[in-house]
Write an enzyme that holds these catalytic residues in place. Structure first.
Site, PDB file in Angstrom:
ATOM      1  N   PRO A  74      -1.717 -34.900  41.463  1.00  0.00           N
ATOM      2  CA  PRO A  74      -2.959 -34.183  41.725  1.00  0.00           C
ATOM      3  C   PRO A  74      -3.068 -33.658  43.150  1.00  0.00           C
ATOM      4  O   PRO A  74      -3.008 -34.425  44.103  1.00  0.00           O
ATOM      5  CB  PRO A  74      -4.046 -35.222  41.438  1.00  0.00           C
ATOM      6  N   GLU A  75      -3.192 -32.362  43.276  1.00  0.00           N
ATOM      7  CA  GLU A  75      -3.534 -31.738  44.544  1.00  0.00           C
ATOM      8  C   GLU A  75      -4.896 -31.077  44.341  1.00  0.00           C
ATOM      9  O   GLU A  75      -5.578 -31.363  43.355  1.00  0.00           O
ATOM     10  CB  GLU A  75      -2.427 -30.757  44.973  1.00  0.00           C
ATOM     11  N   ARG A 116       0.501 -46.071  39.349  1.00  0.00           N
ATOM     12  CA  ARG A 116       1.119 -46.483  40.608  1.00  0.00           C
ATOM     13  C   ARG A 116       0.134 -47.045  41.627  1.00  0.00           C
ATOM     14  O   ARG A 116       0.531 -47.427  42.727  1.00  0.00           O
ATOM     15  CB  ARG A 116       1.907 -45.316  41.202  1.00  0.00           C
ATOM     16  N   HIS A 171      -2.828 -48.788  31.952  1.00  0.00           N
ATOM     17  CA  HIS A 171      -3.065 -48.933  33.387  1.00  0.00           C
ATOM     18  C   HIS A 171      -4.537 -48.728  33.752  1.00  0.00           C
ATOM     19  O   HIS A 171      -4.843 -48.257  34.845  1.00  0.00           O
ATOM     20  CB  HIS A 171      -2.176 -47.960  34.158  1.00  0.00           C
ATOM     21  N   LYS A 200       0.258 -27.141  68.313  1.00  0.00           N
ATOM     22  CA  LYS A 200       1.043 -28.329  67.983  1.00  0.00           C
ATOM     23  C   LYS A 200       2.542 -28.065  68.014  1.00  0.00           C
ATOM     24  O   LYS A 200       2.994 -26.975  67.685  1.00  0.00           O
ATOM     25  CB  LYS A 200       0.639 -28.820  66.579  1.00  0.00           C
TER      26      LYS A 200
END
Length: 291
Positions: A2-3, A117, A96, A160
DNA sequence: CTATGAACCTGGGCGC
DNA sequence: TGCGCCCAGGTTCATA
């Protein structure tokens, strides 16, 4: 994995199925799923009980459910494999299943957090006056947020000493971008992942941001990306965007622009996919001749 | 302060 | 058949 687009699809599902319902009780089946709630599982469940859920919000990959009249919100992060499912009470527990939330109304659905996970989780936090859970104050606005500051992002790139893909994945500069959409946006913008950001021009930054938005909007329009059964949206339906990825996961397949085989390179304990012809490497990569 | 990399997790796939 | 290893990767934390 998932993004932003997948999380937004989940947020929309929650808005439809869970908003404005009152929590009857919460059941934590795995303590790790509430590890960010420092007061513990019992406290988490106790504080939810009896409170009504407001309109779900999202920033980057985080989403949260405000608890009305408490000044707090349930913060959710799906991690690598998390799902928020709306299921009938009679549906058998998922293998799960980590957290179950039931509601006081008579509708025959409950909210489930399922996560193989266990990188994801739920937690309860105070919200700022803007309605943001306080612990994600360091997360930058995401590129689909109308208030995203393009100029600040550009200046951060120039300031940066880093490379462009690292910057895209830095959630304090721009949020919601993960490994998949970073590779996709860089492919579209024809920029190599290891390019130093110092010399980025404003047009180059804006071009890249445009492609980040384009690829995310494309994913959103088909309901998110899925590579296996791990990601499903709030109603359990898989996304279909994986069929139209141009770079990610396409090692040795021809670039859809020029036909050159896509390459995969180990990168930061994961992989980067790119076209060696369209996305020219910087002249020097870690002191070694490029390509 | 900044940049970098390990640790946290589990299950699928693969070589032997 | 089964064992050991690698891989997926977002975030946090420790280290240089």
């Amino acid at each position: 994995m998932p993004e932003l687009p997948e999380v937004e699809v989940v947020r929309r599902g929650l808005e439809r199925w869970v908003a404005h319902r009152t929590v009857a009780d919460a059941e934590v089946l795995h303590p790790r799923a509430v590890r960010r709630h420092l007061a513990g599982a019992d406290d988490f469940a106790h504080r939810l009980k009896g409170h009504r859920i407001g309109t779900p919000s999202r920033r980057g990959k985080y989403l949260w459910l405000p608890l009305e009249d408490t000044g707090q919100a349930i913060l959710a992060h799906l991690g690598m494999s998390g799902q928020l499912l709306v299921q009938p009470h009679s549906a058998p527990d998922e293998k799960h299943l980590r957290i179950r939330i039931r509601f006081t109304d008579a509708r025959d659905t409950e909210l489930r957090f399922v996560d193989q996970r266990t990188f994801g989780g739920l937690s309860l936090h105070d919200t700022t006056p803007e309605g943001l859970p306080d612990i994600i104050a360091h997360i930058a606005r995401d590129p689909l947020d109308p208030l995203f500051d393009e100029e600040a992002f550009h200046q951060a790139l120039r300031r940066k000493r880093t490379t462009i893909k690292r910057a895209l994945l830095d959630q304090s500069l721009i949020s919601g971008v993960g490994n998949i959409y970073a590779d996709e946006a860089l492919w579209r913008a024809r920029i190599h992942y290891d390019r130093p950001t110092t010399g980025f021009t404003r047009p180059r930054t804006l071009l890249l941001l445009g492609h980040v938005r384009d690829v995310m909007n494309a994913a959103l329009s088909v309901g998110g990306t899925s590579f296996d059964s791990l990601y499903v949206n709030v109603n359990g339906e898989s996304g279909y965007f994986d069929r139209s990825l141009d770079a990610y996961g396409r090692e040795n397949l021809p670039c859809r622009r020029c036909g050159t085989p896509i390459r995969r390179r180990p990168w930061m304990n994961r992989s980067s996919y790119y076209c060696p012809k369209c996305q020219r490497p910087p002249r020097l990569v870690r002191g070694v001749t490029a390509r």
